[in-house]
Enzyme design. Sequence first.
Site, PDB file in Angstrom:
ATOM      1  N   CYS A   1       0.844  -1.279  -0.066  1.00 56.49           N
ATOM      2  CA  CYS A   1      -0.163   0.127  -0.047  1.00 56.49           C
ATOM      3  C   CYS A   1       0.909   1.269  -0.117  1.00 56.49           C
ATOM      4  CB  CYS A   1      -0.813   0.078   1.312  1.00 56.49           C
ATOM      5  SG  CYS A   1      -2.028   1.430   1.406  1.00 56.49           S
ATOM      6  N   LEU A   2       0.928   1.878  -1.123  1.00 57.54           N
ATOM      7  CA  LEU A   2       1.993   2.991  -1.245  1.00 57.54           C
ATOM      8  C   LEU A   2       1.031   4.002  -2.294  1.00 57.54           C
ATOM      9  CD1 LEU A   2       4.458   4.473  -0.280  1.00 57.54           C
ATOM     10  CD2 LEU A   2       5.668   3.079  -2.431  1.00 57.54           C
TER      11      LEU A   2
END
Lengths: 200, 589
Positions: free
Chosen positions: A88-89
């Site tokens: 998750c970026l």
Amino acid sequence: MVDFSRVQKELVECNRDKGISGVSITLHGDDLSHLSGTITGPVGTPYEGGTFQIDIRLPDGYPFEPPKMQFLTKVWHPNISSQNGAICLDILKDQWSPALTLKTALLSLQALLSAPEPDDPQDAVVAQQYLREYQTFVGTARYWTETFAKRTTMGTEEKVKRACTWLPSSSSLTQFYLLGRLEINMETKEKTHDILTLNY
Amino acid sequence: MGDFMGSDDEYYSDPDYSDPLENDEEDLQWSTSSVSSSKVITKESLLEAQREDLRRVMDLLKLSEQHARTLLIHHRWDVETVFAVLVEKGKEQLFGEAGVTVVECKSYASPKSSSMVTCDICMDDIPAREVTSMDCGHCFCNTCWTEHFIVKINEGQSRRIRCMAHKCTAICDEEVIRNLVSARDADMAERFERFLLESYIEDNKRVKWCPSVPHCGNAIRVEDDEFCEVECACGLQFCFSCSSEAHSPCSCLMWELWIKKCRDESETVNWITVNTKPCPKCHKPVEKNGGCNLVSCICGQAFCWLCGGATGRDHTWSSISGHSCGRYKEEREKQAERAKRDLYRYMHYHNRYKAHTDSFKLETKLKETIQERISVLESRDSTLKDFSWLTNGLYRLFRSRRVLSYSYPFAFYMFGDDLFKDEMTLEVREIKQNLFEDQQQQLEANVEKLSKFVEEQFDQYPDEKVMEIRMQVINLTVITDKLCKKMYECIENDLLGSLQLATHNIAPYKSKGVERASELPVLRTNCSDSYLQSSSSRSASGGTVELGLSSSGSPNFESGCPSRKRAKREALGAALFDLNLPAEVIDKS
Ligand SMILES: [Zn+2]
Ligand SMILES: [Zn+2]
Ligand SMILES: [Zn+2]
Ligand SMILES: [Zn+2]
Ligand SMILES: [Zn+2]
Ligand SMILES: [Zn+2]
Ligand SMILES: [Zn+2]
């Protein structure tokens, strides 16, 4: 259609200073849309000393669409799935810019290892642990680094013992937790959660 | 009443009236178009619709059209918000947040055409004439820009395509996108144009697509109150706030809950599908055959459709209103199971709701029957020439039946435990319920009476009897209108008005019926306005602008209503509707 001329230039540019940057990219056969990235764990973090493999797939629209990246090496981190390595970026999603490169993306992953964002988690279990029992988190992350991100000849039993020495109190429960987590994780995902709830 | 009788002859010689077929639609016009504040936006007028907003922002801030559009898209086409932010935070912040970069004079870095520039995206050396700088100063090659634009258009982000540089929030120049994309792919350029135009509908809280299926191609813009009911040019009436059918005096939330409840209950309870009711005397199933809620069995027994209770044999309306079946009394017995009670409670309200909706459906067929009867009367040698009282009465009936039918789900939630349990004590609730049900019953009784008179086979009656019916219909038309109005007032002031927590907005009652949105005029004058110029140069360079189905699922403008119909409606008069006037007078004035 992936811009392969740019990808080739990126590969050259990235691998030129991999000794300093700690990130590198290698080819997967002759398919330029499927690459493999490597980052070293940042010093002073539970990931120190580890080498993390990242699967990179370039969509047809690359670099106008973000590359798809996923950890191949198992890692214990709030923003990375402990099950499948999904990341998750923001820059890999809506904040991607064509001016970014695979190298900058890998460097951002390295930065993410140093500075987790538990408020925007990928793995809720890890994020909770990070927020509530930070020391346990550090121990587990270290242990995972030791177990999965290092090339050693140690057996599992030995690894668990080593991991336990890093923990604030190497109780048998913690040992059980680590062992259980480790072994069952290899088999099924559901059981992992059972063990976790048992320990919380 | 004397006025009505005396003025009849003046309305008699209407030339259009001789052609009932052609006139059919207009005769039954309920509300007039040009007084309405809501507007129909068609494929043709979409450009026109946004011009005023664009113009205001352009004038105030001395901006180009595309920058004005970027600002408006960012603030969801709310000009007042744009002005408020300007006053509060200043120009710089207003522009910065929206991604507007204004450069005093565009100095395109134009070195000699022979020089080469490195594009940071493709990492190639590119001749300087093949690169483009955005207003933010970031410069990349045209091929990369084009690729970026196409990816963003495909992602449905046409309205806010940001610069390619990392962390640069500037919105790309519309004109650059238009030129570069149309050089590569004309279809894509059209899609971009359409997305940009449709932003006015998609990103605007005052504008919504008409929810008709299949889609009529129109959108509706309301002026100030979003809590209203509107009628599109295609004839569909809907609640602007939630885009479902017009449901006042129910609030949107109540309506949503009700629809869901009806769906859930119908799966388990089969009584909803039962379209017959047993006669209270002989127990044979009796089917409802008219709009009226007094049905009679072949055995001769008359009974009330709403509750199934026996009533007098002839149409004695006092007995229908007298037996107060609209009132539901909670079962007092403590031993009654809660679930059973809830179900019975729901059934009570649903039965009445459905009875009126069914009546409403049957009355739509009634329209034709009544037209036939009018033709019969017209063809006979009689002093009676004006039958507007009948069409007015019929439409008042439709209107009131709707109010009545939606008043049941309203009551279900108003006096139930789902929404306001903690807002009223049981005593207060009971007082309010009595107040409301009293009004509901009065309305119900009068609606049934009106229904009965409108349904009379007056074409077979002598003139004097028709005149009698006429008096009754005119009377009841006025009364039901007043009762509807009263009920809405009661809901707003006495019921919902006193609540502290919940806010339930009810679309206001309109005597004339749901307001029909009027069409925006499409200006075809030779205008020196920049927008028209740019749009015409656009079509010259990149093909015409076609509004079709966009990828975000917005409806298609292609399937628009036939323009003949629109033109006809637009020609309607501007007079305020007066119920006491014959319909054709209203339509002509
Ligand atoms: Zn380029
Ligand atoms: Zn920029
Ligand atoms: Zn419509
Ligand atoms: Zn609504
Ligand atoms: Zn019977
Ligand atoms: Zn009847
Ligand atoms: Zn009844």
